[in-house]
Design a protein around this motif. Structure first.
Motif, mmCIF file in Angstrom:
data_model
loop_
_atom_site.group_PDB
_atom_site.id
_atom_site.type_symbol
_atom_site.label_atom_id
_atom_site.label_comp_id
_atom_site.label_asym_id
_atom_site.label_seq_id
_atom_site.Cartn_x
_atom_site.Cartn_y
_atom_site.Cartn_z
ATOM 1 N N PRO A 3 0.825 -1.215 0.000
ATOM 2 C CA PRO A 3 0.000 0.000 0.000
ATOM 3 C C PRO A 3 0.852 1.255 0.000
ATOM 4 O O PRO A 3 1.936 1.277 0.582
ATOM 5 C CB PRO A 3 -0.774 -0.099 1.326
ATOM 6 N N PRO A 4 0.351 2.300 -0.649
ATOM 7 C CA PRO A 4 1.038 3.588 -0.554
ATOM 8 C C PRO A 4 0.846 4.152 0.851
ATOM 9 O O PRO A 4 0.011 3.670 1.608
ATOM 10 C CB PRO A 4 0.301 4.442 -1.590
ATOM 11 N N ALA A 5 1.615 5.159 1.174
ATOM 12 C CA ALA A 5 1.501 5.744 2.519
ATOM 13 C C ALA A 5 0.167 6.472 2.671
ATOM 14 O O ALA A 5 -0.353 7.037 1.720
ATOM 15 C CB ALA A 5 2.664 6.700 2.749
ATOM 16 N N PHE A 6 -0.387 6.413 3.867
ATOM 17 C CA PHE A 6 -1.614 7.155 4.176
ATOM 18 C C PHE A 6 -1.619 7.467 5.662
ATOM 19 O O PHE A 6 -0.891 6.862 6.435
ATOM 20 C CB PHE A 6 -2.858 6.340 3.798
ATOM 21 N N TYR A 8 -3.574 7.168 9.047
ATOM 22 C CA TYR A 8 -4.486 6.129 9.505
ATOM 23 C C TYR A 8 -5.214 6.588 10.753
ATOM 24 O O TYR A 8 -4.591 7.045 11.722
ATOM 25 C CB TYR A 8 -3.680 4.870 9.808
ATOM 26 N N MET A 38 -8.271 -3.319 0.412
ATOM 27 C CA MET A 38 -6.851 -3.641 0.574
ATOM 28 C C MET A 38 -6.198 -4.132 -0.723
ATOM 29 O O MET A 38 -5.084 -3.714 -1.035
ATOM 30 C CB MET A 38 -6.640 -4.647 1.716
ATOM 31 N N ASN A 42 -2.958 -2.436 -2.221
ATOM 32 C CA ASN A 42 -1.739 -3.199 -2.496
ATOM 33 C C ASN A 42 -1.306 -3.049 -3.954
ATOM 34 O O ASN A 42 -0.123 -2.998 -4.257
ATOM 35 C CB ASN A 42 -1.952 -4.687 -2.182
ATOM 36 N N TYR B 147 8.174 -1.164 0.621
ATOM 37 C CA TYR B 147 7.161 -0.107 0.596
ATOM 38 C C TYR B 147 7.773 1.169 0.022
ATOM 39 O O TYR B 147 7.219 1.808 -0.869
ATOM 40 C CB TYR B 147 6.627 0.152 2.009
ATOM 41 N N PRO C 21 1.593 2.474 9.799
ATOM 42 C CA PRO C 21 0.219 1.958 9.664
ATOM 43 C C PRO C 21 -0.027 1.210 8.357
ATOM 44 O O PRO C 21 -0.879 0.340 8.291
ATOM 45 C CB PRO C 21 -0.648 3.215 9.719
ATOM 46 N N ARG C 22 0.710 1.533 7.316
ATOM 47 C CA ARG C 22 0.399 0.867 6.048
ATOM 48 C C ARG C 22 0.993 -0.529 5.960
ATOM 49 O O ARG C 22 0.722 -1.244 4.998
ATOM 50 C CB ARG C 22 0.900 1.714 4.880
ATOM 51 N N TRP C 23 1.796 -0.907 6.907
ATOM 52 C CA TRP C 23 2.405 -2.244 6.816
ATOM 53 C C TRP C 23 1.372 -3.336 6.998
ATOM 54 O O TRP C 23 0.553 -3.304 7.911
ATOM 55 C CB TRP C 23 3.540 -2.395 7.837
ATOM 56 N N LEU C 24 1.448 -4.304 6.106
ATOM 57 C CA LEU C 24 0.527 -5.434 6.170
ATOM 58 C C LEU C 24 0.913 -6.347 7.319
ATOM 59 O O LEU C 24 2.098 -6.483 7.655
ATOM 60 C CB LEU C 24 0.583 -6.218 4.856
#
Ligand SMILES: Cc1cc2nc3c(=O)[nH]c(=O)nc-3n(C[C@H](O)[C@H](O)[C@H](O)COP(=O)(O)OP(=O)(O)OC[C@H]3O[C@@H](n4cnc5c(N)ncnc54)[C@H](O)[C@@H]3O)c2cc1C
Ligand code: FES
Ligand code: FES
Lengths: 296, 801, 163
Positions: A3-6, A8, A38, A42, B147, C21-24
């Motif tokens: 996922p790109p940064a966001f 949360y 998701m 992704n 990432y 937070p974006r880490w799965l």
């Protein structure tokens, strides 16, 4: 595929959640079960600046009977509806539809409301919701409103939901006791989205031996599910002979405008729509009649 | 030559070892332990079921950088400029590299096999001025984690000048648009071969059927995507590369060639590999790039490819267009087969003409084809490069002959079973020279087997069930059909493989081989061979595979070759070890070798039980005067092994939806001397399911612009558990004659006829419902069945009598 | 980039990690907690290789942010064996050759473990249906179904042996 940064947020009250939605609007995405959002993150098909996770909101995980409806909160998972005793009693088509949604693990996490809001044209639940009738309860800091399925779906993955709105529950109208129902779909593999699906509900006039009311919905035949009230009108008040059911099913095509795409051509989808309409109507009639026999 | 009767048994069961097989020149002496042929659970599994496997993506070094690849978004375009400046400023980014930064490294990568039959078109690690398929690497980014690396990839700006792409094979062959301008043509090479009178013989046939057959493009899709982790050990001066590969030694060769390092300074380790199926072979840009960057930067570099990259940048296969004529006599006997085909290469030819050539030599299948003409052209298109996927031409060749036999039978009014009966090569004809030749120049001469016996056992198993199934399904409005097909698995042709057996002072043994497994269970099967040939407990043998530092020479695992090559090498090394230990014991005990007995890890003098040494003691004595107790053998089988088999399947078609259900799937298979039936059956069933995928579900689709349309598992459909049938296996055992152990390759067997047989069965079902159809293309989707129903099954056939 | 501290109970052990937070969840298990038995095969929810139990239910760890698991219990393939003994499902896979390359296996083991908890005596069709969300490219599934049947028998034996 990460996922790109966001940013949360994981609000713990509804007001907090609505405040965040009001603040971020179109920049934000609501995260419910994540089984559709998701994958998109992704694959970086979606770049929301903000993700608002609603999984810790209280009181949204209940299935209840509210008057003439079955109400399902926004955090009720597919698997919970699949195994809900209330659903089995009042809207038995729902557990049956749930068994066709994805796979064991996806159903543990994905939500019923998320599926309705995501608005995949081939998804089972939007089709059933449209077929049964009902409403979505939606909140924002501006207030609350309800939306009927007919007004909710605008096209491929497009709905009437505003960016600052949160869907908190869906209500499915309960068909009359003793109704017959069926959902028939054609998917390539177990758990796949359907190439085409048909849902039918039949109310039976046992005294006269005729169909009292009938609803037929089709999914996978365009940008949104379609309800075919006009096409099935000849069945109302009629004895549902096989020939008549077939004729009605053969007529559904004129109300549909399916696309050509990777998975099926327009012609094939129209053909499947007829086949599955017939199967669903027949099965629903059979169930309605069987209930009558049982009841007697 | 000795022949062994085939035996029919329940699925999964195997005839007890009773009559041992012996091939020509069997060089064995009796040992008490029998492991070859034994159903054994795998030594690999305890680790793997506890999540203790170590796959490339599990490897992590301190200080490692993660590589991500910027890939072409165009099928055909000139690169005007690449701007990595924004990416370079992205958080956690270490570097952005384009072709220009690679200097001399950016030259064509070596071909994955030796093929001098044409001038290849080879890819450079990064595209320099032109891209030729969507997915081609254009630049790489190094960052702290994946990432961050993907963030940076999104920020690399590539300025493309789009060119017209060529996707269709006929169009590409017409050369209106050139993919490799310097070559002057998209047809990169060609081949022809004639057996007997070739095409001229068609004139003597009673009937000639003619078809255009199109085989869809598919992707191997091992569950583990490709990956590499490279690090440079400055102290030792060694570049160490963990690679998900089927050929650690092959990969080492490519790295040595590209990086210009001495061979002893490169070590390639294939750890646990999550499936290969042919696609984890050859030189891939990412492997070279990660190794190069690790070497030049002095920091470990890791690239763990993801599923999207597996679709965009891993070799694909099968796509070909065959123009075929089959001439037959009125009684169904084949007179001649003529096939001119275009083999799609995709944008480059990383694995040469292997697939086209293998297709060509598989065209005769299990039948007498007295006259044959085949020619192919290797055609470049703007698609992912083509490289082997399990079968690598075998399924295609068989698809052609089997489809054409079905067609001819229908035209002659003969049953599809009968036409096969009339053409199968009988046992009396063995060895049977097909007139075709291997790349090595050796004739393709089927050596052993009883094809009719195998085929009849298949027919006997299925035919009686057909009526029953028809009756049951008919009540539900479903149509039922039977398909049958035969095949010969030509495998393990060419190359060699080695094994080193090392004895340890505790009486246990290590076996080193270059042929690492990607799920085949070599640690178990090779240990079975070595334990039996040595005469020691299975548990005392440990197989170590896939590390170029432990055995200098090796080839790898593909083309169903390992048990034939490494199996025999291991057998020979073990036999030599046994002899060495016996000789040492004889010396120690002061008797002749003939007076010794070897039993349960002890060597003793016959009749003098007190006079004995354990194996460990013998090894200890030897180690007093030498550094190691080692034997080594390299085996290269002459020609190939030829395993026969038949598949038959009963399918049910829902004529209203075009849905197909596979009901009974029976496979007859001659695997020669099988080492471990549990594992052999697993290979065959797994391969058959892949073949069913190609027949019914899988196809990589491109739009006219060369954009791939299905690059996720939601759109590219792999066979799933709910749709796959229960398989029944019938075993035959005819030992191979070209290797002492009598092993035959069997890794590809299951996939060879499965395309043909499924299509045939679906047609038979439609015919049973009154719809004559002929499927000339794969996959046969519900949509294709719907179309056949609408057209009443008319196909583009132009036949003449 | 802001990170958050989360607390998970992984295979019975409390673990605390600082994550973006974006880490799965899958990546945190694999790269931060050293539990590489959970595999990533597709990262879009289809292959099932990444399946873990979240509070006892199977979920895709590639479709779950690690922060969402904060305060929850996670069971991975590393947590299936008890006191060094393979669980019946693990043993079944070994006995019936339910794995070849082993890459898909962790997801199958987790899903099958849950299935047998819910339905201790499944038919072959039920097993196939329950496992339809897990892809295996090697085995062709037949031996996986055999393996789950093996485990079901074993569990039944164990239960009948209990007083
Ligand atoms: C492998 C796989 C197979 C699948 N197969 C099927 C199938 O056969 N049939 C089928 O119907 N579905 C299928 N799905 C999708 C699945 O049903 C999802 O659960 C569902 O579509 C979305 O629900 P969710 O709770 O996961 O929503 P999320 O993924 O969390 O969200 C989906 C979208 O809805 C929005 N949203 C969610 N909840 C709310 C809310 N309360 N208020 C406002 N916006 C909201 C999100 O912002 C997002 O845009 C499949 C998914 C996968 C991964
Ligand atoms: S990696 Fe999560 S489902 Fe494939
Ligand atoms: S064992 Fe290799 S993918 Fe299942």
């Amino acid at each position: 595929m990460k996922p790109p940064a966001f940013e949360y947020y994981c609000p713990e009250t509804l007001d907090e959640a609505l405040g965040l939605l009001a603040q971020y609007g179109a920049e934000a995405k609501v995260l419910a079960g994540g089984q559709s959002l998701m994958p998109m993150l992704n694959m970086r098909l979606s770049h929301p600046g903000v993700v608002i996770d609603i999984n810790r909101l209280p009181d949204l995980n209940r299935v209840t009977v509210e008057g003439t409806s079955l109400q399902v909160g926004a955090l009720v998972r597919h698997a919970e509806l699949e195994h809900s005793a209330l659903a089995a009693t009042h809207c038995p088509i729902l557990p049956a539809a749930e068994r066709l949604v994805a796979h064991l693990a996806i159903r543990q996490r994905g939500t019923v409301v998320g599926s309705l809001v995501h608005a995949d044209p081939a998804a089972e639940l939007p089709l059933v919701w449209l077929t049964l009738g009902g409403e979505l309860e939606v909140r924002s800091t501006r207030g609350s409103r309800t939306i009927a399925p007919e007004a909710f779906y605008l096209g491929y993955f497009m709905t009437d939901l505003a960016p600052d709105e949160l869907a908190v529950a869906v209500r499915f109208e309960r068909p009359a006791a003793g109704h017959g129902w069926a959902i028939e779909e054609f998917a390539r593999r177990s758990g796949d989205f359907a190439l085409c699906a048909a849902a039918a509900v039949v109310e039976w006039d046992a005294a006269r031996g005729v169909v009292q009311g009938v609803r037929l919905g089709l999914g996978g035949v365009g940008g949104a599910p379609v309800r075919l009230d006009q096409a099935v009108a000849p069945l109302v008040g009629a004895v549902p002979e096989a020939e008549l059911v077939r004729e009605v099913a053969r007529g559904v095509g004129q109300y549909l405008d399916p696309p050509d795409d990777l998975h099926a051509s327009r012609a094939f989808r129209l053909h499947l729509a007829e086949v599955l309409s017939e199967r669903a109507l027949r099965a629903a009639v059979r169930r309605a009649q069987a209930k009558e026999v049982q009841g007697a | 030559m000795k022949r062994f009767r085939g035996s029919v048994d329940k699925p999964g069961l195997w005839p007890r070892k009773g009559g041992r097989l012996s091939g020509r020149g069997a060089c064995r002496f009796a040992t008490q332990v029998e492991y070859i042929g034994q159903r054994r659970t795998r030594v690999e599994d305890a680790r793997l079921v506890q999540g203790q496997g170590r796959y490339v993506s599990d490897v992590a070094w301190p200080g490692q950088l993660v590589m991500a690849v910027v890939r072409s978004t165009h099928a055909h375009a000139r690169i005007r400029a690449i701007d990595g400046s924004e990416a370079l400023r992205s958080r956690g980014v270490f570097g952005v590299y384009t072709a220009r930064d690679l200097g001399g490294l950016n030259r064509p990568m070596p071909m994955g096999i030796v093929d001098t039959s044409f001038e290849p078109a080879l890819q450079t690690p990064l595209a320099a001025d032109k891209v030729r398929y969507v997915g081609e690497p254009v630049a790489v980014v190094l960052a702290e984690d994946r990432y961050l690396a993907e963030d940076a990839v999104e920020k690399v700006r590539v300025d493309y000048e789009p060119l017209e792409p060529v996707i269709d094979l006929d169009e590409a062959a017409a050369d209106r648009v050139l993919i490799h301008e310097a070559r002057g043509s998209n047809v990169l090479g060609g081949f022809e071969h004639t057996v007997g009178a070739g095409e001229a013989a068609l004139a003597t046939a009673d009937l000639v059927v003619e078809e255009v057959l199109r085989i869809g493009r598919v992707s191997g899709q091992p569950m583990e995507p490709r990956g590499v982790v490279a690090r440079y050990d400055a102290e030792q001066g060694v570049l160490e590369v963990y690679l998900g590969t089927q050929s650690a030694h092959g990969a080492k060769g490519h790295l040595v060639a590209m990086l210009g390092l001495p061979p002893e300074k490169v070590r390639v380790i294939a750890p646990d590999v999550g499936g290969g199926f042919g696609v984890k072979m050859g030189a891939y840009p990412e492997d070279i790039l990660a190794a190069y960057l690790a070497l030049t930067l002095g920091r470990p570099v890791k690239w763990a490819g993801d599923r999207l990259e597996e679709f965009l940048a891993t070799n694909q296969e099968r796509e070909a267009l065959h123009r075929v004529k089959l001439g037959v006599q009125r009684d169904g006997r084949i007179v001649a087969l003529v096939d001119r085909f275009l083999q799609d290469c995709g944008a480059y030819t990383p694995m040469g003409s292997l697939i086209a050539h293998t297709t060509a030599i598989n065209l005769a299948g299990a039948y007498r084809v007295p006259n044959l003409y085949v020619s192919y052209q290797l055609v470049a298109t703007n698609k992912v490069p083509v490289g082997p996927y399990r079968g690598a031409g075998r399924p295609q060749g068989h698809f052609v002959i089997e489809r054409m036999l079905d067609r001819a039978a229908d035209r002659l009014g003969l049953s599809r079973i009968e036409i096969r009966r009339r053409n199968l090569i009988p046992p009396e004809a063995m060895p049977y020279d097909t007139g075709l030749v291997l790349r090595t120049g050796d004739p393709i001469a089927y050596d052993t087997g009883n094809f009719p016996e195998g085929f009849e056992s298949l027919v006997a198993a299925l035919e009686p069930r057909l009526e029953e199934r028809r009756r049951a399904a008919g009540r539900q409005g479903r149509w039922v059909g039977l398909g049958v097909a035969n095949y010969v698995e030509i495998s393990a042709a060419g190359g060699f493989e080695g094994a080193i057996v090392e004895a340890r002072p505790d009486g246990t043994f290590l076996v080193f081989t270059g042929a690492a497994a990607q799920g085949q269970g070599h640690r178990t099967t090779l240990a079975q061979v070595v334990a039996e040939r040595l005469g020691v407990p299975f548990e005392s043998v440990t197989v170590v595979e896939g590390d170029t530092a432990l055995i200098a020479r090796g080839v790898g695992t593909f083309s169903s070759r390992t048990m034939v090559m490494a199996g025999n090498a291991a057998s020979q090394a073990a036999t030599a070890m046994r002899q060495e230990l016996l000789a040492a014991a004889a010396k120690e005990l002061e008797v002749a070798v003939e007076d010794l007995e070897w039993e349960a890890g002890r060597i003793r003098v016959r009749g003098v039980p007190a006079s004995a040494l354990t194996v460990g003691e013998v090894v200890q004595r030897l180690l007093q005067s030498q550094e190691r107790v080692r034997t080594e053998a390299y085996f290269s089988a002459k020609g190939a092994t030829y395993g026969f088999g038949s598949h038959g399947v009963i399918v049910e078609v829902d004529p209203a939806t075009g849905g197909v259900s596979l009901r009974d799937y029976v496979m007859v298979h001659d695997g020669g001397q099988v080492i471990n039936p549990l594992l052999a059956d697993g290979q065959i069933i797994g391969a058959a399911v892949q073949g069913i995928g190609t027949a019914l579900y899988e196809e990589i689709r491109y739009d006219p612009q060369g954009q791939p349309l299905n690059t996720t598992y939601l759109d590219y459909l792999l066979p799933g558990s709910a749709e796959m049938p229960e398989f029944e296996l019938i075993h035959q055992r005819y030992a191979a004659t070209n290797n002492p152990e009598g092993f035959k390759g069997l890794g590809e067997a299951g996939i060879i006829p499965s395309m043909a047989v499924v299509l045939s069965a679906v047609e038979d079902a439609l015919a049973a419902g009154g719809v004559p159809a002929f499927f000339a293309a794969t996959p046969v989707t519900p949509e294709a069945i719907f179309a056949a129903m609408n057209q009443g099954g008319v196909s583009h056939e132009a036949a003449s009598v | 980039m802001t990170t958050r501290q989360i607390r998970l109970t992984v295979n019975g052990q409390e673990r605390t990690v600082e994550v973006e937070p974006r880490w799965l969840l899958a990546d945190v298990l694999r790269e931060r907690l050293g539990l590489t038995g959970t595999h990533l095969g597709c990262e879009h929810g289809v292959c099932g290789a990444c399946t873990v139990l979240l509070d006892g239910r199977p979920v895709r760890s590639c479709l779950l942010l690690a922060v969402q698991a904060d305060g929850h219990a996670v069971t991975t393939v590393e947590g299936l064996a008890q006191d060094g003994a393979l669980s019946p499902v693990q043993e079944g896979f070994r006995q019936e050759h339910g794995l070849q390359c082993g890459f898909c296996t962790p997801g199958f083991l987790i899903t099958a473990t849950y299935l047998l908890e819910q339905n201790p005596q499944p038919t072959r069709e039920e097993i196939r249906e329950a496992l339809s969300g897990n892809l295996c490219r090697c085995t062709g599934y037949q031996n996986i179904v055999n393996a789950v049947e093996w485990a079901a028998r074993k569990l039944a034996e164990q239960n009948s042996a209990k007083p």
